[in-house]
Scaffold this motif. Structure first.
Motif, short mmCIF file in Angstrom:
data_model
loop_
_atom_site.label_atom_id
_atom_site.label_comp_id
_atom_site.label_asym_id
_atom_site.label_seq_id
_atom_site.Cartn_x
_atom_site.Cartn_y
_atom_site.Cartn_z
N TYR A 191 38.65 40.20 32.02
CA TYR A 191 40.06 39.82 31.93
C TYR A 191 40.26 38.43 31.33
N ASN A 192 39.15 37.77 30.98
CA ASN A 192 39.20 36.45 30.36
C ASN A 192 40.02 35.48 31.22
N ILE A 193 39.57 35.33 32.46
CA ILE A 193 40.27 34.43 33.38
C ILE A 193 39.28 33.41 33.93
N ASN A 194 39.82 32.36 34.53
CA ASN A 194 39.01 31.36 35.21
C ASN A 194 39.12 31.59 36.71
N VAL A 195 38.06 31.30 37.44
CA VAL A 195 38.03 31.57 38.88
C VAL A 195 37.72 30.28 39.63
N LYS A 196 38.49 30.05 40.70
CA LYS A 196 38.25 28.93 41.61
C LYS A 196 38.11 29.51 43.02
N TYR A 197 37.43 28.76 43.89
CA TYR A 197 37.19 29.24 45.24
C TYR A 197 37.69 28.23 46.28
N GLU A 198 38.40 28.75 47.29
CA GLU A 198 38.78 27.97 48.46
C GLU A 198 38.43 28.80 49.69
N ASN A 199 37.40 28.38 50.40
CA ASN A 199 36.98 29.10 51.61
C ASN A 199 36.71 30.58 51.33
N ALA A 200 35.90 30.83 50.30
CA ALA A 200 35.63 32.20 49.87
C ALA A 200 34.92 33.00 50.96
N THR A 201 35.20 34.30 51.00
CA THR A 201 34.61 35.19 51.99
C THR A 201 33.12 35.38 51.76
N THR A 202 32.41 35.69 52.85
CA THR A 202 30.99 36.03 52.74
C THR A 202 30.80 37.55 52.74
N ALA A 203 31.89 38.31 52.74
CA ALA A 203 31.80 39.77 52.76
C ALA A 203 31.20 40.30 51.47
N HIS A 204 30.65 41.50 51.53
CA HIS A 204 30.15 42.21 50.37
C HIS A 204 31.02 43.45 50.15
N PHE A 205 31.19 43.81 48.88
CA PHE A 205 32.15 44.85 48.52
C PHE A 205 31.45 46.03 47.85
N MET A 206 32.00 47.22 48.09
CA MET A 206 31.51 48.42 47.43
C MET A 206 32.71 49.23 46.96
N GLY A 207 32.57 49.88 45.81
CA GLY A 207 33.66 50.71 45.32
C GLY A 207 33.66 50.77 43.80
N THR A 208 34.44 51.68 43.28
CA THR A 208 34.53 51.89 41.83
C THR A 208 35.98 51.75 41.39
N ILE A 209 36.19 51.01 40.30
CA ILE A 209 37.53 50.74 39.79
C ILE A 209 37.51 50.90 38.27
N SER A 210 38.55 51.45 37.74
CA SER A 210 38.68 51.55 36.28
C SER A 210 38.85 50.16 35.67
N ARG A 211 38.24 49.96 34.52
CA ARG A 211 38.43 48.70 33.79
C ARG A 211 39.66 48.74 32.90
N SER A 212 40.43 49.84 32.94
CA SER A 212 41.58 49.98 32.06
C SER A 212 42.89 49.54 32.71
N VAL A 213 42.84 49.12 33.97
CA VAL A 213 44.07 48.73 34.66
C VAL A 213 44.29 47.23 34.55
N ASN A 214 45.53 46.79 34.76
CA ASN A 214 45.83 45.36 34.80
C ASN A 214 45.15 44.71 36.00
N ILE A 215 44.99 43.40 35.92
CA ILE A 215 44.22 42.71 36.95
C ILE A 215 44.89 42.78 38.32
N SER A 216 46.22 42.92 38.36
CA SER A 216 46.90 42.99 39.64
C SER A 216 46.41 44.17 40.47
N GLU A 217 46.08 45.30 39.82
CA GLU A 217 45.58 46.46 40.54
C GLU A 217 44.21 46.19 41.14
N VAL A 218 43.38 45.46 40.41
CA VAL A 218 42.04 45.14 40.92
C VAL A 218 42.15 44.19 42.12
#
Length: 418
Positions: free
Chosen positions: A368-395
């Motif tokens: 999505y050509n974005i910059n990422v910053k972290y404030e108290n980021a989670t230590t959780a791990h994620f699983m799942g499948t998402i289309s790369r054709s949707v806007n970032i808000s859906e992700v």
């Protein structure tokens, strides 16, 4: 049909609890809608107010995902088209599966995402991220071709046809997402008396994708290459000599045309131009992930055989194995890996296989050509499948549904909040 009834039918389907009659009722409702905009409004409204009644078991989640996407996490077959392709649901839901690819297909995928550490999902609005600003669209087919003499050609969907002639090779852009190199055969060169000239006129091109870009390439020998975002490949306009050699950085998927007399050599390069390792191939399908912001270089073999040459070590891979290169001379081989995850990007998907939030956001940032910053980021791990054709808000909405993470969006900067 009332909104409450539609909500109920969708929830039953989400949890794989629909009776045949309920599936029939849902299909009939879809078929009564007059136009796509009408069902989009209905489904968007339902999704924005939808909250799962309970956390979905991971096994059930995978089964639901298989039903929606018409696939299972097994060894994938080679895919010729870089755009996502979904197998439709049964015939009575055909229109739904096609029309809802932008809404329901995504919504159901979102509903089955789970993470490993948070005890229960929390309610999120899913709309506060982008209040007052435009959504961020996904990447697409775009790249820059640097020719041998240094001139650059912008590749996008605006032009199809011949781009340049270099020696005896014609460069052609096809459908705004594929670059082909068509070299004259030896017989044609012999008939024109130019075979000797061709052997001494090889030049080198570089294909580079930006963040938010992807592209396909067919080399003069017929080998096919998919480039992920923020990647590049340096290659000759014709292959001569004992080897077929290219240089790659970032991520690329290869389907190499067999030629026992001329092995294919992929040199993995670091951002400063240093060689990280070499993959030696005769004819096979494999993926290389060598981003500079990842801690290791991964080579995943889907079909055939490759030899990994790294520092002072050599290792041969079999299908289903992945070589990890890290440190001075270390090669670690993982067996029976999830091949679908390794090439999900090529098939138009994100596939988070127990990834931490930093790994997830690196993939999102490149596409999505974005910059990422972290404030108290989670230590959780994620699983799942998402289309790369949707806007970032859906992700972002999907990730927030886990209750493990929240986001703040300001322009093209996303801040990760716990």
């Amino acid at each position: 049909m009332s909104t409450d009834r539609i909500h109920y039918l969708l929830q039953q389907f989400f949890h794989q609890q629909s009776t045949p009659e309920e599936k029939e009722e849902l299909a009939l409702w879809v078929n009564t809608l007059q136009n796509d905009e009408e069902w989009r409004q209905h489904l968007s409204s339902i999704w924005n107010n939808y909250e799962p009644d309970e956390k979905i078991d991971p096994v059930k989640a995978d089964l639901i995902l298989g039903e929606i996407l018409g696939r299972h996490k097994k060894k994938p077959q080679p895919v010729q088209d870089i755009q996502p392709h979904y197998t439709p649901l049964p015939a009575r839901l055909m229109r739904w599966s096609v029309a809802a690819a932008a809404v329901i297909g995504i919504c159901i995928v979102l509903s089955v995402i789970f993470f490993t550490e948070n005890p229960a999902p929390k309610r999120v609005s899913g709309t506060h991220h982008l209040a007052g600003q435009r959504d961020i669209r996904p990447g697409g087919n775009k790249a820059v071709l640097t020719l041998a003499h240094g001139s650059k050609v912008l590749l996008d969907t605006a032009y199809n046809g011949s781009i340049a002639q270099q020696g005896n090779t014609k460069i052609i852009q096809v459908n705004g997402g594929l670059l082909t190199y068509e070299a004259k055969s030896d017989d044609a060169l012999r008939s024109s008396g130019r075979r000797h000239e061709a052997q001494h006129s090889v030049s080198y091109n570089t294909l580079t994708t930006p963040r938010g870009g992807q592209y396909r390439l067919i080399l003069p020998d017929g080998s096919k290459i998919w480039l992920n975002a923020a990647s590049s490949i340096h290659f000759p306009t014709a292959f001569t000599g004992k080897d077929r050699e290219v240089k790659v950085s970032g991520e690329a998927y290869f389907e190499i045309a067999p030629n026992p007399d001329m092995p294919f050599m992929v040199h993995i390069m670091s951002p400063d131009g240093q060689k990280e390792g070499t993959v030696k191939v005769l004819g096979t399908h494999f993926n290389i992930n060598a981003y500079d912001d990842e801690s290791v270089v991964r080579t995943t073999l889907l079909e055939g055989a490759v030899a990994i040459l790294y520092k002072n070590r050599s290792m041969q891979l079999s299908p289903g194995e992945q070589a990890i290169m890290q440190g001075m001379d270390s090669i670690k081989v993982l067996k029976d890996i999830n091949l679908s995850e390794a090439i999900a990007w090529k098939n138009g998907l994100f596939d988070f296989e127990g990834n931490d939030i930093q790994s997830v956001m690196r993939q999102i940032a490149r596409w999505y050509n974005i910059n990422v910053k972290y404030e108290n980021a989670t230590t959780a791990h994620f699983m799942g499948t998402i289309s790369r054709s949707v806007n970032i808000s859906e992700v972002l909405k999907m990730l927030e549904l886990t209750g493990a993470v929240h986001f703040k969006v300001e322009g093209r900067t996303i801040t990760v909040l716990k």
